[in-house]
Structures are given as structure tokens and as C-alpha cells.
Design a protein around this motif. Sequence first.
Motif, PDB file in Angstrom:
ATOM      1  N   MET A   1       0.752  -1.141   0.017  1.00  0.00           N
ATOM      2  CA  MET A   1      -0.144  -0.010   0.041  1.00  0.00           C
ATOM      3  C   MET A   1       0.952   1.244  -0.096  1.00  0.00           C
ATOM      4  O   MET A   1       0.496   2.319  -0.312  1.00  0.00           O
ATOM      5  N   THR A   2       1.957   1.112   0.455  1.00  0.00           N
ATOM      6  CA  THR A   2       2.989   2.294   0.344  1.00  0.00           C
ATOM      7  C   THR A   2       3.054   2.472  -0.945  1.00  0.00           C
ATOM      8  O   THR A   2       3.890   3.538  -1.344  1.00  0.00           O
ATOM      9  N   ARG A   3       2.867   1.555  -2.229  1.00  0.00           N
ATOM     10  CA  ARG A   3       3.260   2.010  -3.465  1.00  0.00           C
ATOM     11  C   ARG A   3       1.937   2.117  -4.213  1.00  0.00           C
ATOM     12  O   ARG A   3       2.115   2.718  -5.354  1.00  0.00           O
ATOM     13  N   GLY A   4       0.759   1.971  -3.614  1.00  0.00           N
ATOM     14  CA  GLY A   4      -0.448   2.204  -4.348  1.00  0.00           C
ATOM     15  C   GLY A   4      -1.670   2.243  -3.376  1.00  0.00           C
ATOM     16  O   GLY A   4      -1.824   1.050  -2.959  1.00  0.00           O
ATOM     17  N   VAL A   5      -2.515   3.203  -3.579  1.00  0.00           N
ATOM     18  CA  VAL A   5      -3.940   2.831  -2.594  1.00  0.00           C
ATOM     19  C   VAL A   5      -5.054   3.193  -3.766  1.00  0.00           C
ATOM     20  O   VAL A   5      -6.201   2.972  -3.173  1.00  0.00           O
ATOM     21  N   HIS A   6      -4.882   3.386  -4.949  1.00  0.00           N
ATOM     22  CA  HIS A   6      -6.015   3.802  -5.705  1.00  0.00           C
ATOM     23  C   HIS A   6      -6.873   2.580  -6.197  1.00  0.00           C
ATOM     24  O   HIS A   6      -7.998   2.665  -6.221  1.00  0.00           O
ATOM     25  N   SER A   7      -6.556   1.244  -6.401  1.00  0.00           N
ATOM     26  CA  SER A   7      -7.134   0.157  -6.368  1.00  0.00           C
ATOM     27  C   SER A   7      -6.208  -1.027  -6.099  1.00  0.00           C
ATOM     28  O   SER A   7      -5.088  -1.072  -6.207  1.00  0.00           O
ATOM     29  N   THR A   8      -6.914  -2.037  -5.930  1.00  0.00           N
ATOM     30  CA  THR A   8      -6.254  -3.456  -5.551  1.00  0.00           C
ATOM     31  C   THR A   8      -6.776  -4.471  -6.480  1.00  0.00           C
ATOM     32  O   THR A   8      -8.102  -4.655  -6.643  1.00  0.00           O
ATOM     33  N   GLY A   9      -6.083  -5.541  -6.876  1.00  0.00           N
ATOM     34  CA  GLY A   9      -6.626  -6.633  -7.664  1.00  0.00           C
ATOM     35  C   GLY A   9      -5.837  -7.912  -7.529  1.00  0.00           C
ATOM     36  O   GLY A   9      -4.456  -7.855  -7.275  1.00  0.00           O
ATOM     37  N   ILE A  10      -6.446  -9.032  -7.742  1.00  0.00           N
ATOM     38  CA  ILE A  10      -5.595 -10.357  -7.537  1.00  0.00           C
ATOM     39  C   ILE A  10      -6.163 -11.391  -8.794  1.00  0.00           C
ATOM     40  O   ILE A  10      -7.019 -11.223  -9.311  1.00  0.00           O
ATOM     41  N   TRP A  11      -4.963 -12.187  -8.883  1.00  0.00           N
ATOM     42  CA  TRP A  11      -5.359 -13.455  -9.857  1.00  0.00           C
ATOM     43  C   TRP A  11      -5.326 -14.762  -8.784  1.00  0.00           C
ATOM     44  O   TRP A  11      -4.199 -14.922  -8.311  1.00  0.00           O
ATOM     45  N   ASN A  12      -6.429 -15.468  -8.658  1.00  0.00           N
ATOM     46  CA  ASN A  12      -6.415 -16.384  -7.659  1.00  0.00           C
ATOM     47  C   ASN A  12      -7.482 -17.654  -8.157  1.00  0.00           C
ATOM     48  O   ASN A  12      -8.569 -17.468  -8.463  1.00  0.00           O
ATOM     49  N   ARG A  13      -7.083 -18.683  -8.145  1.00  0.00           N
ATOM     50  CA  ARG A  13      -7.511 -19.725  -8.679  1.00  0.00           C
ATOM     51  C   ARG A  13      -8.303 -19.662 -10.032  1.00  0.00           C
ATOM     52  O   ARG A  13      -9.321 -19.920 -10.259  1.00  0.00           O
TER      53      ARG A  13
ATOM     54  N   ALA B   1     -11.828  -0.646  -6.786  1.00  0.00           N
ATOM     55  CA  ALA B   1     -11.053   0.580  -6.311  1.00  0.00           C
ATOM     56  C   ALA B   1     -10.997   0.591  -4.980  1.00  0.00           C
ATOM     57  O   ALA B   1     -11.844   0.081  -4.269  1.00  0.00           O
ATOM     58  N   GLY B   2      -9.846   1.149  -4.350  1.00  0.00           N
ATOM     59  CA  GLY B   2      -9.606   1.476  -3.054  1.00  0.00           C
ATOM     60  C   GLY B   2      -8.321   0.673  -2.556  1.00  0.00           C
ATOM     61  O   GLY B   2      -7.643  -0.059  -3.585  1.00  0.00           O
ATOM     62  N   ASN B   3      -8.085   0.861  -1.411  1.00  0.00           N
ATOM     63  CA  ASN B   3      -6.653   0.418  -1.076  1.00  0.00           C
ATOM     64  C   ASN B   3      -6.728  -1.275  -0.536  1.00  0.00           C
ATOM     65  O   ASN B   3      -7.951  -2.000  -0.655  1.00  0.00           O
ATOM     66  N   ALA B   4      -5.514  -1.748  -0.451  1.00  0.00           N
ATOM     67  CA  ALA B   4      -5.600  -3.155   0.153  1.00  0.00           C
ATOM     68  C   ALA B   4      -6.430  -3.628   1.401  1.00  0.00           C
ATOM     69  O   ALA B   4      -7.023  -4.851   1.429  1.00  0.00           O
ATOM     70  N   ILE B   5      -6.475  -2.819   2.516  1.00  0.00           N
ATOM     71  CA  ILE B   5      -7.237  -3.099   3.544  1.00  0.00           C
ATOM     72  C   ILE B   5      -8.666  -3.140   2.922  1.00  0.00           C
ATOM     73  O   ILE B   5      -9.487  -4.250   3.693  1.00  0.00           O
ATOM     74  N   GLU B   6      -9.278  -2.360   1.975  1.00  0.00           N
ATOM     75  CA  GLU B   6     -10.651  -2.483   1.777  1.00  0.00           C
ATOM     76  C   GLU B   6     -11.038  -3.757   1.089  1.00  0.00           C
ATOM     77  O   GLU B   6     -11.822  -4.201   1.250  1.00  0.00           O
ATOM     78  N   PHE B   7     -10.092  -3.871   0.197  1.00  0.00           N
ATOM     79  CA  PHE B   7      -9.920  -5.114  -0.472  1.00  0.00           C
ATOM     80  C   PHE B   7      -9.988  -6.157   0.120  1.00  0.00           C
ATOM     81  O   PHE B   7     -10.849  -7.299  -0.097  1.00  0.00           O
ATOM     82  N   LEU B   8      -8.978  -6.484   1.174  1.00  0.00           N
ATOM     83  CA  LEU B   8      -9.058  -7.704   1.973  1.00  0.00           C
ATOM     84  C   LEU B   8     -10.203  -7.887   2.816  1.00  0.00           C
ATOM     85  O   LEU B   8     -10.601  -8.949   3.321  1.00  0.00           O
TER      86      LEU B   8
END
Length: 202
Positions: A55-67, A74-81
Motif C-alpha cells: 500500500m505504500t506503493r499504491g492505494v487507488h485500487s487493488t486486484g488479484i489473480w487467484n484460482r 477501487a480502493g486500498n488493500a485494507i478495503e480489498f481484503l
Amino acid sequence: MSVLTFFNIFIAIVLWNIIFSSFGKRGMLYCGMVGFSGASDFDLNKIKILLLSNMTRGVHSTGIWNRGLIHKQAGNAIEFLANSKIKPSKLFMGHDRHATIGNKGESKNAHPFRYGDIVGQHNGTLRNHWQLARANGKEMKDFDVDSQVMFHLINEDQENLKVLYEFEGAAALIWVNANFPNRLYCFRNAERPLFRGMVDGN
């Protein structure tokens, strides 16, 4: 891992990033990425810590590729998780975005992006993405983000990957190819770092 241990590790990583990262315009790297490929499933807590520390590198959006699926918002990793459940697997990609090209408030501009067989994420900013798009018969309206051009062209030329020699700008890339589902592909040029580590032989 206890909640207290998890919190202590997270705080230590954040402080390390703040102290040792350069936040000036010349040194700012933007966007944080994580990828995992192993013979056994990744450690869920370690993946979460990496996404949170990025998050120190980016907070505008978060995404993953999983299974085999993309999850992003949109939003930071805290909101995403808080809204997404990561499931252990042998292959994983995660991205914390700092927007440079494309609206920062839209989840569609979050990484990773999928074009055909290719799912990928990018750190950096391209300088000639519109020229590359036009040279390959595409129009500017087909893309909102420079990274989309990169992965579209990787998908169209999976054998030669000529776009990796034609683009101008900064790029660290991580991607997967549906034709080789157990492989994680990585690339960087001199303008971006990309580090690899081993954990318990993975």
C-alpha cells in the motif's frame, strides 16, 4: 500466526518502506506487485502481508489473480481484503495500483488485466502505448490504461513477445498464460526493479 504477530510484521514492513523508499518524483516507483508460483500452496498470511505492505506503493485500487479468477476493486488493500477472500493456491498474482494513466477511481482500471490467454499486471508507465496500439490496428478508445495495450499485444504475439522490445518507458511485468497454467512469467527493464525470493523451496 497470531493477530499480534501479523500486526507487528505489517508495521515493520510499512516502516521499512517509508524509511528506505524514495518518495521524490524521480525515485517514486509507484504500484506494488506480488506473485507466487510453487509446488505447494502459498502461505495465506504472507500473501496478505505483502499486499498490505505494498500500500505504500499504491492505494487507488487493488486486484488479484487467484484460482483462475480476477478479483479487483477501487480502493486500498485494507478495503480489498475486507471484501475479498483469498484462497490458497499454487499460483497467485496481486497488485496495488498507483494511477498514472487512466481514472484512479474505477475498478475496471485495476490490475490484473485479461486479454485472451494472458492475465497480467504492470508496474511503470509506457510512453508509446498509443503508437503501439495504432501500429497493431487498434484504436485509443479500445484501452483506458497503458498496461492494457501491453497485455493485449503479448496475447496477440505469445511466441515472439515483440512488444517487450518495442515499448518505451518503464515496465516490470508479471503474467500468466492459460496455455501454461502452472507458470508465472516475469519481465522488467532497467527502469523498474523486480525481485525474486524462495520460501521453503518454493
